[in-house]
Structures are given as structure tokens and as C-alpha cells.
Design an enzyme around this catalytic site. Structure first.
Site, PDB file in Angstrom:
ATOM      1  N   GLU A  27       0.473 -12.880  -0.964  1.00  0.00           N
ATOM      2  CA  GLU A  27      -1.107 -13.017  -1.075  1.00  0.00           C
ATOM      3  C   GLU A  27      -1.517 -14.537  -1.823  1.00  0.00           C
ATOM      4  OE1 GLU A  27      -1.963  -8.377  -2.062  1.00  0.00           O
ATOM      5  OE2 GLU A  27      -2.720  -9.777  -3.521  1.00  0.00           O
ATOM      6  N   LYS A  58       5.149 -11.306   3.458  1.00  0.00           N
ATOM      7  CA  LYS A  58       4.002 -11.652   3.604  1.00  0.00           C
ATOM      8  C   LYS A  58       3.389 -11.682   1.983  1.00  0.00           C
ATOM      9  CE  LYS A  58       0.425  -8.591   3.655  1.00  0.00           C
ATOM     10  NZ  LYS A  58      -0.152  -8.643   2.407  1.00  0.00           N
ATOM     11  N   SER A  60       0.885  -1.119   0.071  1.00  0.00           N
ATOM     12  CA  SER A  60      -0.112  -0.003   0.152  1.00  0.00           C
ATOM     13  C   SER A  60       0.854   1.193   0.095  1.00  0.00           C
ATOM     14  CB  SER A  60      -0.929  -0.066   1.226  1.00  0.00           C
ATOM     15  OG  SER A  60      -0.164  -0.297   2.234  1.00  0.00           O
ATOM     16  N   GLU A  81      -8.778 -10.217   4.628  1.00  0.00           N
ATOM     17  CA  GLU A  81      -9.210  -8.711   4.042  1.00  0.00           C
ATOM     18  C   GLU A  81     -10.549  -8.847   3.236  1.00  0.00           C
ATOM     19  OE1 GLU A  81      -7.407  -5.105   1.568  1.00  0.00           O
ATOM     20  OE2 GLU A  81      -6.058  -6.806   1.835  1.00  0.00           O
ATOM     21  N   ASP A  87       5.793  -6.755   2.776  1.00  0.00           N
ATOM     22  CA  ASP A  87       4.960  -7.228   2.047  1.00  0.00           C
ATOM     23  C   ASP A  87       5.953  -7.372   0.655  1.00  0.00           C
ATOM     24  OD1 ASP A  87       2.228  -7.785   1.498  1.00  0.00           O
ATOM     25  OD2 ASP A  87       1.546  -5.632   1.554  1.00  0.00           O
TER      26      ASP A  87
END
Length: 267
Positions: free
Chosen positions: A111, A109, A42, A178, A80
């Protein structure tokens, strides 16, 4: 806080996590006693002004992670892994994850569920701790057609349950959920022995994470239901800048207290 303490917190106390991207953000998060800092991709939206997270590069993320580590030397930091830093090949993914560890991250991390479970196991086997991420996965925004709440259909729930199981078996120490329907997030949390960290996933996760600019009221254009604003810093900052601008233009700043006399610096 370390991996063992994070895992052992499940069912005993809630975990707090916040995003941070700079030295002073991290320093303030550590001062506040936040359990974990996520250097999220982000960074692309909140700092670099990109439309989404996809353009963020490894080099940009490495700079942010190293700054955060310097600002919060005693806080657990997760990096991330940005888009295409782990999807191209397992070899590249392991190399990139290792680069994050070298600049100070405690973990990375990723996804995804079934599609990354094999890679997660390899990373963990090589000594790189991994946090999973299920539900809305922003790097898949072009595939899923926007930012949609997950867990509304039987197919979606099945995929989430499968993902939690596979990630736990692969060795993740925690899983971000999320934008997941609260009841489904509760079920997922109960189904796994590792802590779940919710963002827009309701009250029953083992912890919560919010984006720095959202919880502090800096990004006021983005107001999803799941965000709680704990400050209104955008207004405070703009008001301060307006005051500075006004005082410069009317000659009020600098004042007598802001200047040096002929003696130079104070001794």
C-alpha cells in the site's frame, strides 16, 4: 497468466481478480478461470475475525499463501504484505517479500505511493514483482479516520496522480485503486501504462477485484455500494447446517445409506 500477459492486457481485455485464503477457495477460483488471486490481508477480517487488517501477521499470511498456491497451481497469485512487514526497514521488507515468493506467490502487493516507491524499485530490482495499491489504503485506517472515498479534493487527486506516476516509474506491474471516485479512477487509468485493478473505483479500470466473502454473499453484514453479490451462500450454508442439525436430533441422519454393514468398507 504471467507478468507480461497482465501488462499487455491493458486496453485489450479486462482482468479479473478475487481474494482467496484457503486451498479450496483457490481451487474454485482457478476452476472458474479467474485471472489473478489476491491473498489479501483481508484474511484478518474475513477468516480470523479481526476488526481490521492491522493485526494480521506474516506467519498467518504465509500459511494462507502456501494453501492458495497448492489449490491454484496455475493461477497468478499475489500476496498482500501485512502491516509492519515492510514499513520497519527496507531489509526487513525485502526479506519478508522473499518469504512470500518462496512459498509460492508470484508477486507481492504494497500500500502507498511516494512513501513506498523507493522500496518498490528495490524489490523489483531484486526480482520480486510488485503490485501497487492507491486510494483507500486500509493499513492507514487510523490515520485517515475510517474507510472514506478518495479523490474528492484537489489535494487527494494530486496525491493519487503523483502516486501512480511514481509507482509506474518504480516498476509495478499493476496498481489497485480502492474506493476512488469513478472519474478520477478513469483519469488515473489513462495516465499510466500499467493496468489498474479497481475495487469501488468505477467502470473504467483495467480490471476488477472483489473480496471472496462479499461477492459470494457470505459476509452479509457488509454491504457497500460497490459490491455486487453473485450468490447468497450464507443463507444456503446456514440452511444446510440447520437441516443437518434437525436430522441429527430427530434420528434421520445417519440413514441406512450412510452406514456400513458387518462387512466393513465397500470393496
Amino acid at each position: 497468466m504471467n507478468i507480461r500477459q497482465i501488462i499487455n492486457s491493458k486496453g485489450k481485455r479486462k482482468l479479473s481478480m478475487v481474494t482467496a485464503y484457503s486451498y479450496f477457495q483457490a481451487k474454485m477460483a482457478e476452476e472458474a478461470g479467474i485471472d489473478m488471486i489476491l491473498v489479501g490481508d483481508s484474511y484478518g477480517n474475513t477468516i480470523l475475525g479481526y476488526e481490521n487488517t492491522l493485526p494480521v501477521t506474516m506467519e498467518e499470511m504465509l500459511i494462507a499463501v502456501s494453501a492458495v498456491r497448492r489449490g491454484a497451481p496455475n493461477t497468478f497469485v499475489i500476496a498482500d504484505m501485512p502491516f509492519l512487514s515492510y514499513q520497519v526497514s527496507e531489509e526487513k521488507a525485502i526479506e519478508n517479500a522473499g518469504r512470500f515468493i518462496k512459498v509460492g506467490a508470484n508477486a507481492v502487493k504494497l500500500e502507498g505511493g511516494a512513501e513506498v516507491a523507493g522500496l518498490v524499485k528495490k524489490l523489483v530490482d531484486f526480482g520480486i514483482p510488485v503490485m501497487g495499491h492507491l486510494g483507500l489504503t486500509p493499513q492507514h485506517v487510523n490515520v485517515i479516520g475510517g474507510y472514506r472515498v478518495q479523490g474528492k479534493t484537489d489535494k487527494s487527486v494530486k496525491r493519487l496522480l503523483e502516486g501512480v506516476k511514481l509507482l509506474e516509474e518504480a516498476g509495478v506491474f499493476a496498481i489497485v485503486l480502492e474506493l476512488v471516485v469513478e472519474g478520477i479512477a478513469k483519469k488515473l487509468t489513462e495516465e499510466t501504462s500499467v493496468p489498474t485493478i479497481g475495487i469501488g473505483a468505477g467502470r473504467y479500470c483495467d480490471g476488477q477485484v472483489l473480496v471472496w466473502h462479499d461477492l459470494l454473499g457470505i459476509n452479509t453484514e457488509f454491504s457497500p455500494r460497490f459490491v455486487k453479490r453473485y450468490a447468497n451462500l450464507r443463507k444456503d450454508i446456514v440452511d444446510a447446517l440447520k437441516k443437518y442439525n434437525e436430522e441429527v436430533k430427530n434420528g434421520e441422519f445417519p440413514g441406512p445409506e450412510n452406514v456400513f454393514e458387518s462387512g466393513g468398507f465397500d470393496e
